[in-house]
Design a protein around this motif. Structure first.
Motif, PDB file in Angstrom:
ATOM      1  N   ALA A  58     -10.656  24.354  -6.502  1.00  0.00           N
ATOM      2  CA  ALA A  58      -9.560  23.444  -6.175  1.00  0.00           C
ATOM      3  C   ALA A  58      -9.223  23.556  -4.690  1.00  0.00           C
ATOM      4  CB  ALA A  58      -8.329  23.765  -7.014  1.00  0.00           C
ATOM      5  N   VAL A  59      -8.914  22.426  -4.088  1.00  0.00           N
ATOM      6  CA  VAL A  59      -8.414  22.371  -2.714  1.00  0.00           C
ATOM      7  C   VAL A  59      -7.226  21.410  -2.683  1.00  0.00           C
ATOM      8  CG1 VAL A  59      -8.878  21.740  -0.315  1.00  0.00           C
ATOM      9  CG2 VAL A  59     -10.667  22.841  -1.671  1.00  0.00           C
ATOM     10  N   HIS A  60      -6.099  21.910  -2.222  1.00  0.00           N
ATOM     11  CA  HIS A  60      -4.907  21.082  -2.027  1.00  0.00           C
ATOM     12  C   HIS A  60      -4.781  20.888  -0.524  1.00  0.00           C
ATOM     13  CE1 HIS A  60      -0.196  20.801  -2.267  1.00  0.00           C
ATOM     14  NE2 HIS A  60      -0.749  19.647  -1.954  1.00  0.00           N
ATOM     15  N   ALA A  61      -4.859  19.651  -0.079  1.00  0.00           N
ATOM     16  CA  ALA A  61      -4.880  19.370   1.356  1.00  0.00           C
ATOM     17  C   ALA A  61      -3.919  18.234   1.688  1.00  0.00           C
ATOM     18  CB  ALA A  61      -6.298  19.016   1.802  1.00  0.00           C
ATOM     19  N   ARG A  62      -3.720  18.023   2.974  1.00  0.00           N
ATOM     20  CA  ARG A  62      -2.873  16.920   3.430  1.00  0.00           C
ATOM     21  C   ARG A  62      -3.425  16.365   4.728  1.00  0.00           C
ATOM     22  NH1 ARG A  62      -1.109  18.351   8.756  1.00  0.00           N
ATOM     23  NH2 ARG A  62       0.209  20.199   8.715  1.00  0.00           N
ATOM     24  N   ALA A  63      -2.941  15.202   5.095  1.00  0.00           N
ATOM     25  CA  ALA A  63      -3.307  14.590   6.372  1.00  0.00           C
ATOM     26  C   ALA A  63      -2.163  13.703   6.825  1.00  0.00           C
ATOM     27  CB  ALA A  63      -4.599  13.783   6.268  1.00  0.00           C
ATOM     28  N   VAL A  64      -1.850  13.777   8.095  1.00  0.00           N
ATOM     29  CA  VAL A  64      -0.839  12.890   8.654  1.00  0.00           C
ATOM     30  C   VAL A  64      -1.498  11.549   8.987  1.00  0.00           C
ATOM     31  CG1 VAL A  64       0.644  14.704   9.570  1.00  0.00           C
ATOM     32  CG2 VAL A  64      -1.284  13.881  10.940  1.00  0.00           C
ATOM     33  N   LYS A 115     -19.080  19.235   1.819  1.00  0.00           N
ATOM     34  CA  LYS A 115     -20.474  19.267   2.268  1.00  0.00           C
ATOM     35  C   LYS A 115     -21.036  17.875   2.480  1.00  0.00           C
ATOM     36  CE  LYS A 115     -24.996  21.282   1.183  1.00  0.00           C
ATOM     37  NZ  LYS A 115     -25.785  22.094   0.220  1.00  0.00           N
ATOM     38  N   ASP A 116     -20.596  16.919   1.657  1.00  0.00           N
ATOM     39  CA  ASP A 116     -21.098  15.554   1.810  1.00  0.00           C
ATOM     40  C   ASP A 116     -20.299  14.744   2.838  1.00  0.00           C
ATOM     41  OD1 ASP A 116     -18.712  14.966   0.551  1.00  0.00           O
ATOM     42  OD2 ASP A 116     -19.623  14.219  -1.295  1.00  0.00           O
ATOM     43  N   ARG A 117     -19.340  15.415   3.487  1.00  0.00           N
ATOM     44  CA  ARG A 117     -18.564  14.813   4.588  1.00  0.00           C
ATOM     45  C   ARG A 117     -17.749  13.588   4.146  1.00  0.00           C
ATOM     46  NH1 ARG A 117     -20.543  19.201   5.981  1.00  0.00           N
ATOM     47  NH2 ARG A 117     -21.533  19.556   8.015  1.00  0.00           N
ATOM     48  N   THR A 118     -17.260  13.616   2.904  1.00  0.00           N
ATOM     49  CA  THR A 118     -16.446  12.497   2.416  1.00  0.00           C
ATOM     50  C   THR A 118     -15.010  12.894   2.114  1.00  0.00           C
ATOM     51  OG1 THR A 118     -17.040  12.888   0.093  1.00  0.00           O
ATOM     52  CG2 THR A 118     -18.488  11.419   1.379  1.00  0.00           C
ATOM     53  N   LYS A 119     -14.703  14.199   2.099  1.00  0.00           N
ATOM     54  CA  LYS A 119     -13.369  14.677   1.763  1.00  0.00           C
ATOM     55  C   LYS A 119     -12.945  15.743   2.772  1.00  0.00           C
ATOM     56  CE  LYS A 119     -14.436  14.175  -3.174  1.00  0.00           C
ATOM     57  NZ  LYS A 119     -15.886  13.934  -2.946  1.00  0.00           N
ATOM     58  N   GLY A 120     -11.649  15.804   3.023  1.00  0.00           N
ATOM     59  CA  GLY A 120     -11.184  16.818   3.959  1.00  0.00           C
ATOM     60  C   GLY A 120      -9.684  16.830   4.087  1.00  0.00           C
ATOM     61  N   GLY A 121      -9.193  17.641   5.050  1.00  0.00           N
ATOM     62  CA  GLY A 121      -7.768  17.691   5.324  1.00  0.00           C
ATOM     63  C   GLY A 121      -7.301  19.063   5.747  1.00  0.00           C
ATOM     64  N   HIS A 122      -6.032  19.123   6.125  1.00  0.00           N
ATOM     65  CA  HIS A 122      -5.374  20.386   6.452  1.00  0.00           C
ATOM     66  C   HIS A 122      -5.100  21.126   5.147  1.00  0.00           C
ATOM     67  CE1 HIS A 122      -2.461  23.027   8.615  1.00  0.00           C
ATOM     68  NE2 HIS A 122      -1.899  23.054   7.415  1.00  0.00           N
TER      69      HIS A 122
END
Length: 301
Positions: free
Chosen positions: A190-196, A248-255
């Protein structure tokens, strides 16, 4: 000057020998004209293509590793105090940033998303958690990068929270007074992330954080790009741990706000040379940056 193929010559050295047309990216860049075996030229181009990075960046990384240049250096654009106070206009070009590092994090003009720098490429995580690779030459208001050269690695098993990961990293830091870069790889349960998202120019970081979007990823393979900074650095950096995620597939991310994983591989690099590039125009010149932003940074992060 000619270099013959020699198994004793490190691949990084040979990659540094590019034809001049590959290194001419502006008058400020030096030009190196050499002759290399065609097999090495082909290998360099194929490697750059496979990694999805420019030949210039690949060569910079390889040469830096071979000569151990900038091994402990970090490069920063502007300061955290300026960002907290809403000074989020671009100050330094992406091209210049990548000349100083291939690994790091930051943000975009008017806080338009989270920035991840990995393998010499810049990725923009938008407010919905989607990712866009930025190959254009744009200006950046705040970022911290280094040329990541792993000095130690360890396994972090049974990680049930971001705090547990931080504690695992703590035992591998030699000092609370130096800076560190961390690359954490594996499959995250699980990854809980955010982005402004982009806001009006001059919006303070704390106000922008109130509008940020949060999202959750499950069973996703990827990496955390992290920096650790000492408490005394709060006037110009984000103290403590600061992680951004990129799949890894460069489609998801965030702080990163939270994470969980069964087994992670962590590489770290100690940083003791600090190069800060301050904006030399615009609102930065007249802004009051005398107060300590630590409290607001903690709330925003």
């Amino acid at each position: 000057m000619k270099f013959e193929e020699n198994a004793a010559i490190r691949f990084g050295i040979v990659l540094a020998l590019l034809l001049s047309e590959e290194t001419q990216r502006g008058a400020c860049m030096p030009t190196l004209t050499v002759v290399i075996p065609s097999s090495l030229d082909v290998a360099a181009r194929e490697t750059a293509s496979n990694r999805g990075i420019s030949l210039d960046n690949l060569v910079g990384v390889a040469l830096g590793e071979c000569l151990e240049s900038n091994r402990h250096r970090m490069y920063q654009i502007s300061t955290s105090t300026a960002l907290v106070d809403g000074l989020s206009q671009g100050a330094v070009s992406a091209q210049i940033l990548l000349e100083h590092g291939d690994f790091g994090l930051g943000t975009f003009e008017n806080l338009d998303g989270e920035m991840v720098i990995l393998d010499g490429a810049i990725y923009q995580v938008k407010g919905d958690g989607s990712v866009k690779r930025r190959d254009d030459d744009f200006t950046i208001p705040f970022a911290v990068v280094t040329r990541f050269q792993e000095e130690e690695s360890f396994q972090a098993n049974g990680i049930n929270s971001l705090k547990e990961l931080e504690l695992a990293c703590d035992s591998h830091r030699e000092s609370n007074n130096l800076f560190y870069a961390f690359k954490v790889e594996g499959v995250f349960e699980a990854v809980h992330a955010r982005a402004v998202s982009a806001l009006a120019p001059g919006t303070r970081l704390l106000d922008a954080a109130k509008e940020q979007k949060e999202f959750y990823f499950s069973n996703v393979e990827g990496a955390l790009i992290g920096m650790w900074s000492p408490a005394y650095s709060s006037a110009f950096n984000v103290p403590g741990y600061h992680f951004h995620f990129l799949s890894k597939d460069r489609t998801k991310g965030g702080h990163v706000l939270q994470c969980r994983a069964r087994a992670l591989r962590v590489g770290l690099q100690m940083l003791c040379e600090y190069d800060v590039r301050l904006p030399n125009a615009g609102m930065f010149l007249t802004a009051d940056l005398s107060k300590d932003p630590a409290a607001e940074l903690a709330k925003a992060e």
